[in-house]
Write a protein that holds these residues in place. Structure first.
Motif, PDB file in Angstrom:
ATOM      1  N   THR A 295       0.854  -1.190   0.000  1.00  0.00           N
ATOM      2  CA  THR A 295       0.000   0.000   0.000  1.00  0.00           C
ATOM      3  C   THR A 295       0.883   1.231   0.000  1.00  0.00           C
ATOM      4  O   THR A 295       1.982   1.235   0.578  1.00  0.00           O
ATOM      5  CB  THR A 295      -0.936   0.028   1.225  1.00  0.00           C
ATOM      6  N   GLY A 296       0.420   2.256  -0.653  1.00  0.00           N
ATOM      7  CA  GLY A 296       1.205   3.475  -0.745  1.00  0.00           C
ATOM      8  C   GLY A 296       0.341   4.676  -1.097  1.00  0.00           C
ATOM      9  O   GLY A 296      -0.883   4.568  -1.256  1.00  0.00           O
ATOM     10  N   ARG A 297       0.999   5.806  -1.232  1.00  0.00           N
ATOM     11  CA  ARG A 297       0.315   7.050  -1.572  1.00  0.00           C
ATOM     12  C   ARG A 297       0.940   7.619  -2.854  1.00  0.00           C
ATOM     13  O   ARG A 297       2.173   7.689  -2.972  1.00  0.00           O
ATOM     14  CB  ARG A 297       0.448   8.064  -0.421  1.00  0.00           C
ATOM     15  N   THR A 299       2.510   9.996  -5.334  1.00  0.00           N
ATOM     16  CA  THR A 299       3.247  11.258  -5.201  1.00  0.00           C
ATOM     17  C   THR A 299       3.460  11.961  -6.543  1.00  0.00           C
ATOM     18  O   THR A 299       3.713  13.160  -6.582  1.00  0.00           O
ATOM     19  CB  THR A 299       4.628  11.015  -4.557  1.00  0.00           C
ATOM     20  N   ALA A 312       4.683   6.043  -6.382  1.00  0.00           N
ATOM     21  CA  ALA A 312       3.984   5.926  -5.103  1.00  0.00           C
ATOM     22  C   ALA A 312       4.989   5.852  -3.964  1.00  0.00           C
ATOM     23  O   ALA A 312       6.040   5.222  -4.091  1.00  0.00           O
ATOM     24  CB  ALA A 312       3.086   4.690  -5.093  1.00  0.00           C
ATOM     25  N   ASP A 313       4.666   6.502  -2.868  1.00  0.00           N
ATOM     26  CA  ASP A 313       5.482   6.449  -1.644  1.00  0.00           C
ATOM     27  C   ASP A 313       5.007   5.263  -0.810  1.00  0.00           C
ATOM     28  O   ASP A 313       3.838   5.181  -0.425  1.00  0.00           O
ATOM     29  CB  ASP A 313       5.325   7.757  -0.877  1.00  0.00           C
ATOM     30  N   SER A 318      10.143   4.564  -2.517  1.00  0.00           N
ATOM     31  CA  SER A 318       9.121   4.818  -3.519  1.00  0.00           C
ATOM     32  C   SER A 318       9.135   3.714  -4.571  1.00  0.00           C
ATOM     33  O   SER A 318      10.105   2.958  -4.691  1.00  0.00           O
ATOM     34  CB  SER A 318       9.334   6.177  -4.187  1.00  0.00           C
ATOM     35  N   GLY A 335      -1.764  12.085  -4.199  1.00  0.00           N
ATOM     36  CA  GLY A 335      -2.218  12.121  -2.817  1.00  0.00           C
ATOM     37  C   GLY A 335      -3.149  10.990  -2.444  1.00  0.00           C
ATOM     38  O   GLY A 335      -3.375  10.749  -1.254  1.00  0.00           O
ATOM     39  N   SER A 336      -3.677  10.287  -3.444  1.00  0.00           N
ATOM     40  CA  SER A 336      -4.613   9.200  -3.140  1.00  0.00           C
ATOM     41  C   SER A 336      -3.867   7.965  -2.674  1.00  0.00           C
ATOM     42  O   SER A 336      -2.731   7.705  -3.067  1.00  0.00           O
ATOM     43  CB  SER A 336      -5.466   8.871  -4.365  1.00  0.00           C
ATOM     44  N   GLU A 337      -4.509   7.164  -1.818  1.00  0.00           N
ATOM     45  CA  GLU A 337      -3.930   5.921  -1.346  1.00  0.00           C
ATOM     46  C   GLU A 337      -4.299   4.791  -2.300  1.00  0.00           C
ATOM     47  O   GLU A 337      -5.433   4.729  -2.784  1.00  0.00           O
ATOM     48  CB  GLU A 337      -4.423   5.605   0.071  1.00  0.00           C
TER      49      GLU A 337
END
Length: 352
Positions: A295-297, A299, A312-313, A318, A335-337
């Protein structure tokens, strides 16, 4: 027996050891690219094959003949340089005819071969022009025709496309490959451009620090890199620190996650390794049973036309993934997960 054989080539310039125990066998009609960063020794290897540099050690054989100590003009080599190297005071036709004239070919045969070569490169009506009246791409075509006019056994191309703009470069590399295949001429192509090497070659030699790090087909080089250098130099790559726990089954531990690749890894248990994956192998959302799920966010989202590149972070590091652009499915917002799936089939263990 290979048509072109390079055995244990070494080259030093004083204390600078440029080429180290380089070995390569090339079949007749094969197109092989030497790929690597500046200073890796690829042009030096090419110049030794062409007779422009003498090896410090090792041998070069062409069609069963040892040519290591022969002069360049005794090897039946055709050479195309990065800078075209056309004679500005000679017409296109005279440039193409130059090698034939030096070789003492009679006028009629020379005229016939010049016409044949200009037709081959698509410049049959430009023989009377001078180099300054041609575009860069046209000048490089003339340089290619001049190299081929003498009917060499081996064609050497030293970054011939690097001075051209991207569109012309892509077009000309297709033409060069088509001409090479039509003539069936054994060819070595030097480049630092991975796209050129992968798209044109039967095999690619990835070089670093004077050595051949890996030799293989473009498919093999890209999908199963043998070393960290090859993996990082050819294409974009995601790497994750891991520890090899079972070499027989290719089981590694990546943080708290165990990954079983079901293929042997040639390293000892407990060895720190990198688990590598190309961006196109990762997918957004849930994958197949057994996939590694992270899972990540988001960027960064780069729109590249047919491809959308997403970064994704993941917390500690990353990850970059590529997905096809589909008009009905907009890319995720920054910004979305997200959930990211990594299939075992797309993973490579890099121990070196």
């Amino acid at each position: 027996m290979a048509f072109l054989e390079l055995a244990h080539l070494d080259k030093s310039f004083g204390a600078n050891h440029v080429v180290k125990d380089f070995n390569l066998s090339i079949d007749k009609g094969e197109f092989v690219s030497l790929l690597g960063p500046s200073g890796c020794g690829k042009t030096t290897v090419l110049r030794m094959v062409g007779g422009f540099e003498d090896p410090t050690a090792g041998t070069i054989s062409i069609d069963g003949q040892d040519v290591t100590r022969l002069k360049s003009n005794q090897r039946k080599i055709g050479m195309v340089f990065q800078s075209y190297a056309l004679f500005p005071n000679l017409t296109v036709a005279q440039n193409v005819a130059f090698g034939l004239k030096v070789a003492g070919i009679d006028k009629k045969e020379t005229a016939d071969r010049v016409k044949e070569m200009l037709t081959l490169i698509g410049l049959g009506d430009l023989g009377a022009r001078y180099p300054f009246q041609l575009s860069g791409g046209q000048q490089q075509r003339v340089a290619l025709a001049r190299a081929l006019a003498v009917r060499p056994k081996v064609l050497l191309l030293d970054e011939p496309l690097s001075a051209l703009d991207a569109k012309i470069r892509a077009s000309l590399r297709r033409e060069i490959r088509a001409i090479q295949q039509r003539l069936g001429i054994t060819t070595i192509f030097v480049t630092h451009d991975q796209e050129e090497a992968l798209s044109m070659s039967d095999r690619v030699v990835v070089m670093t620090q004077g050595r051949a790090d890996q030799i293989g087909t473009p498919f093999e080089i890209y999908n199963t890199p043998a070393t960290r250098f090859v993996a990082g130099f050819v294409g974009t790559l995601n790497t994750f620190d891991a520890t090899l726990t079972d070499p027989a089954t290719g089981t590694v531990r990546m943080g708290d996650t165990q990954v079983v690749l079901n293929r042997q890894v040639k390293a000892a248990a407990g060895t720190p390794v990198a688990l590598a994956m190309r961006p196109e192998s990762a997918t957004l959302g849930a994958g197949q049973p057994g996939d590694v799920t992270l899972t990540g966010r988001i960027t960064e989202v780069q729109f590249l036309g047919a491809i959308i590149r997403i970064t994704a972070d993941l917390g500690r590091q990353s990850l970059t993934l590529d997905t096809f652009n589909r008009s009905e499915t907009p890319p995720p917002a920054v910004g979305s997960e997200v959930t990211i799936s990594l299939p075992h089939s797309g993973m490579v263990v890099l121990a070196g």
